[in-house]
Design a protein around this motif. Sequence first.
Motif, PDB file in Angstrom:
ATOM      1  N   PRO A   1       0.670  -1.042   0.016  1.00 54.13           N
ATOM      2  CA  PRO A   1       0.052   0.490  -0.070  1.00 54.13           C
ATOM      3  C   PRO A   1       0.981   0.934   0.269  1.00 54.13           C
ATOM      4  CG  PRO A   1      -0.171  -1.240   2.293  1.00 54.13           C
ATOM      5  CD  PRO A   1       0.857  -1.734   1.350  1.00 54.13           C
ATOM      6  N   ILE A   2       2.200   0.881   0.659  1.00 55.47           N
ATOM      7  CA  ILE A   2       2.856   2.762   0.824  1.00 55.47           C
ATOM      8  C   ILE A   2       3.370   2.955  -0.697  1.00 55.47           C
ATOM      9  CG2 ILE A   2       4.966   2.968   1.429  1.00 55.47           C
ATOM     10  CD1 ILE A   2       3.950   2.073   4.066  1.00 55.47           C
ATOM     11  N   VAL A   3       3.489   1.537  -1.408  1.00 52.64           N
ATOM     12  CA  VAL A   3       4.480   1.717  -2.154  1.00 52.64           C
ATOM     13  C   VAL A   3       3.264   2.731  -3.515  1.00 52.64           C
ATOM     14  CG1 VAL A   3       5.471   0.577  -4.803  1.00 52.64           C
ATOM     15  CG2 VAL A   3       6.400   0.156  -2.434  1.00 52.64           C
ATOM     16  N   LEU A   4       2.368   1.680  -3.874  1.00 52.25           N
ATOM     17  CA  LEU A   4       1.208   2.467  -4.236  1.00 52.25           C
ATOM     18  C   LEU A   4       0.667   3.853  -4.071  1.00 52.25           C
ATOM     19  CD1 LEU A   4      -1.476  -0.576  -4.896  1.00 52.25           C
ATOM     20  CD2 LEU A   4       0.106   0.301  -6.431  1.00 52.25           C
ATOM     21  N   ILE A   5       0.358   4.327  -2.733  1.00 55.33           N
ATOM     22  CA  ILE A   5       0.634   5.394  -2.512  1.00 55.33           C
ATOM     23  C   ILE A   5       1.756   6.567  -3.056  1.00 55.33           C
ATOM     24  CG2 ILE A   5       0.252   7.503  -0.382  1.00 55.33           C
ATOM     25  CD1 ILE A   5      -0.689   5.474   1.087  1.00 55.33           C
ATOM     26  N   ALA A   6       2.948   6.282  -2.979  1.00 50.63           N
ATOM     27  CA  ALA A   6       4.009   6.265  -2.838  1.00 50.63           C
ATOM     28  C   ALA A   6       3.625   6.740  -5.826  1.00 50.63           C
ATOM     29  CB  ALA A   6       5.073   6.438  -3.176  1.00 50.63           C
ATOM     30  N   VAL A   7       3.462   5.449  -5.877  1.00 49.34           N
ATOM     31  CA  VAL A   7       3.295   5.977  -7.102  1.00 49.34           C
ATOM     32  C   VAL A   7       1.960   6.526  -7.886  1.00 49.34           C
ATOM     33  CG1 VAL A   7       2.611   3.795  -9.156  1.00 49.34           C
ATOM     34  CG2 VAL A   7       4.500   3.341  -7.262  1.00 49.34           C
ATOM     35  N   GLY A   8       1.340   6.306  -6.383  1.00 48.68           N
ATOM     36  CA  GLY A   8       0.217   7.436  -7.431  1.00 48.68           C
ATOM     37  C   GLY A   8       0.075   8.906  -7.034  1.00 48.68           C
ATOM     38  N   VAL A   9       0.622   9.369  -5.942  1.00 48.20           N
ATOM     39  CA  VAL A   9       1.108  10.448  -5.936  1.00 48.20           C
ATOM     40  C   VAL A   9       2.502  11.151  -7.505  1.00 48.20           C
ATOM     41  CG1 VAL A   9       2.882  12.130  -4.690  1.00 48.20           C
ATOM     42  CG2 VAL A   9       1.475  10.933  -3.550  1.00 48.20           C
ATOM     43  N   VAL A  10       3.376  10.371  -7.759  1.00 48.70           N
ATOM     44  CA  VAL A  10       4.801  10.316  -8.499  1.00 48.70           C
ATOM     45  C   VAL A  10       3.760  10.435 -10.093  1.00 48.70           C
ATOM     46  CG1 VAL A  10       6.135   9.368 -10.128  1.00 48.70           C
ATOM     47  CG2 VAL A  10       6.009   9.384  -7.898  1.00 48.70           C
ATOM     48  N   ILE A  11       2.020   9.632 -10.123  1.00 49.46           N
ATOM     49  CA  ILE A  11       1.825   9.395 -11.374  1.00 49.46           C
ATOM     50  C   ILE A  11       0.592  10.383 -11.558  1.00 49.46           C
ATOM     51  CG2 ILE A  11      -0.378   8.228 -12.462  1.00 49.46           C
ATOM     52  CD1 ILE A  11       0.637   5.675 -11.700  1.00 49.46           C
ATOM     53  N   PHE A  12      -0.178  11.799 -10.863  1.00 54.70           N
ATOM     54  CA  PHE A  12      -0.435  11.859 -10.733  1.00 54.70           C
ATOM     55  C   PHE A  12       0.539  13.759 -10.836  1.00 54.70           C
ATOM     56  CE2 PHE A  12      -1.897  15.708  -8.405  1.00 54.70           C
ATOM     57  CZ  PHE A  12      -3.715  15.405  -8.803  1.00 54.70           C
ATOM     58  N   PHE A  13       1.573  13.729 -10.792  1.00 53.75           N
ATOM     59  CA  PHE A  13       2.332  14.893 -10.836  1.00 53.75           C
ATOM     60  C   PHE A  13       3.328  14.779 -12.895  1.00 53.75           C
ATOM     61  CE2 PHE A  13       2.744  15.720  -6.283  1.00 53.75           C
ATOM     62  CZ  PHE A  13       2.584  16.936  -6.754  1.00 53.75           C
ATOM     63  N   ILE A  14       2.976  13.177 -13.626  1.00 52.98           N
ATOM     64  CA  ILE A  14       3.912  12.822 -13.913  1.00 52.98           C
ATOM     65  C   ILE A  14       2.996  12.910 -15.490  1.00 52.98           C
ATOM     66  CG2 ILE A  14       4.760  10.982 -15.681  1.00 52.98           C
ATOM     67  CD1 ILE A  14       6.048   9.835 -13.931  1.00 52.98           C
ATOM     68  N   ALA A  15       1.906  12.822 -15.025  1.00 52.84           N
ATOM     69  CA  ALA A  15       0.613  12.949 -15.866  1.00 52.84           C
ATOM     70  C   ALA A  15       0.975  14.686 -16.346  1.00 52.84           C
ATOM     71  CB  ALA A  15      -0.895  12.809 -15.635  1.00 52.84           C
TER      72      ALA A  15
ATOM     73  N   VAL B   1       7.965   4.576 -17.354  1.00 51.26           N
ATOM     74  CA  VAL B   1       8.833   3.280 -17.670  1.00 51.26           C
ATOM     75  C   VAL B   1       9.086   2.427 -16.007  1.00 51.26           C
ATOM     76  CG1 VAL B   1      10.400   1.740 -18.246  1.00 51.26           C
ATOM     77  CG2 VAL B   1       9.422   2.630 -20.660  1.00 51.26           C
ATOM     78  N   LEU B   2       9.948   3.795 -15.412  1.00 50.99           N
ATOM     79  CA  LEU B   2       9.993   3.217 -14.107  1.00 50.99           C
ATOM     80  C   LEU B   2       8.728   3.414 -13.481  1.00 50.99           C
ATOM     81  CD1 LEU B   2      12.997   5.833 -14.216  1.00 50.99           C
ATOM     82  CD2 LEU B   2      13.147   3.830 -14.175  1.00 50.99           C
ATOM     83  N   VAL B   3       7.827   3.997 -13.526  1.00 51.89           N
ATOM     84  CA  VAL B   3       7.192   3.760 -12.649  1.00 51.89           C
ATOM     85  C   VAL B   3       5.848   2.315 -12.665  1.00 51.89           C
ATOM     86  CG1 VAL B   3       4.369   4.379 -11.882  1.00 51.89           C
ATOM     87  CG2 VAL B   3       6.253   5.926 -12.391  1.00 51.89           C
ATOM     88  N   ILE B   4       6.259   1.790 -13.477  1.00 50.59           N
ATOM     89  CA  ILE B   4       5.915   0.415 -14.361  1.00 50.59           C
ATOM     90  C   ILE B   4       6.351  -0.876 -13.523  1.00 50.59           C
ATOM     91  CG2 ILE B   4       5.556  -1.228 -15.777  1.00 50.59           C
ATOM     92  CD1 ILE B   4       4.486   0.635 -17.511  1.00 50.59           C
ATOM     93  N   LEU B   5       8.024  -0.472 -13.791  1.00 55.63           N
ATOM     94  CA  LEU B   5       8.781  -1.573 -12.668  1.00 55.63           C
ATOM     95  C   LEU B   5       8.598  -1.300 -11.357  1.00 55.63           C
ATOM     96  CD1 LEU B   5      12.581  -0.614 -14.547  1.00 55.63           C
ATOM     97  CD2 LEU B   5      11.178  -2.478 -14.671  1.00 55.63           C
ATOM     98  N   VAL B   6       8.543  -0.351 -10.856  1.00 55.88           N
ATOM     99  CA  VAL B   6       8.016  -0.242  -9.983  1.00 55.88           C
ATOM    100  C   VAL B   6       6.554  -0.546  -8.990  1.00 55.88           C
ATOM    101  CG1 VAL B   6       7.349   1.737  -7.292  1.00 55.88           C
ATOM    102  CG2 VAL B   6       9.248   2.380  -9.026  1.00 55.88           C
ATOM    103  N   GLU B   7       5.487  -0.631  -9.830  1.00 61.89           N
ATOM    104  CA  GLU B   7       3.893  -1.526  -9.957  1.00 61.89           C
ATOM    105  C   GLU B   7       4.558  -2.548 -10.089  1.00 61.89           C
ATOM    106  OE1 GLU B   7       1.408   2.290 -11.208  1.00 61.89           O
ATOM    107  OE2 GLU B   7       2.249   1.072 -13.138  1.00 61.89           O
TER     108      GLU B   7
END
Length: 240
Positions: free
Chosen positions: A54-68, A91-97
């Motif tokens: 869940p923490i990784v997904l929260i972090a990824v969600g925040v990153v995607i929010f700005f990457i978009a 690509v980096l975000v997908i690897l983290v996911e």
Amino acid sequence: MGVEGGMKCVKFLLFFFNFLFWLCGLALIVVGVLVQVGLHKTLMMKDASASGAPIVLIAVGVVIFFIAFFGCCGAWKENHCMVATFAVLLVLVILVEIAAVIAGYVFRNKLSGVVQDSLEDMISDYKNGTAEFKKSFDKLQEDLKCCGVNSSSDWVDFRSDKKSVPDSCCVKVTLNCGVGTMTDAAKVHQEGCHDAMVAYLKKNILWVIVAAIVIAVLQVMGIVFACLLMRGIRSGYEVM
């Protein structure tokens, strides 16, 4: 000179997909927060891996929010560098996911032991716990209609008579309904909370995994559109 023809369509598709990514980022944050709260509000998790996914997904969600937002600007301005950076970041975000999905799956398989240990700790700390702590555990037993870890007998040390359980164990909760009624199936739930809790948490973790996979598929499509747009922008520069 801007892109023309089919590339213009790709440009707007990339812009549209970035809007979807923005929504996906928001969804990841919400799902991650809900699972994190579900894990730690109902149980005292001492295993750090419980918070991993869940923490990784929260972090990824925040990153995607700005990457978009970054991707939208790159697509709209037809900036090759911005679109390329956007694709690399995705690509980096997908690897983290992928790492988050693996962590969630691994934790899902060891969930039973974690829940067992956590519930046992909560029962041992119940008598001397704070009012908020007791209220939280009482609500858990009332909502899941269970008592103890594996059975109502787990509360044997709750009172000196060795026959009482918290009132939250009762089929019909009333004041002192648990006094002397530990083995009375008509008044007290005999099933423990372990199995019900494991099923509840597995369902939440499954939603995390599904959310990550669905969003990763959308991101792959975004990377494809970004590469096509970069090719179109580069072709435009060559023509000029």
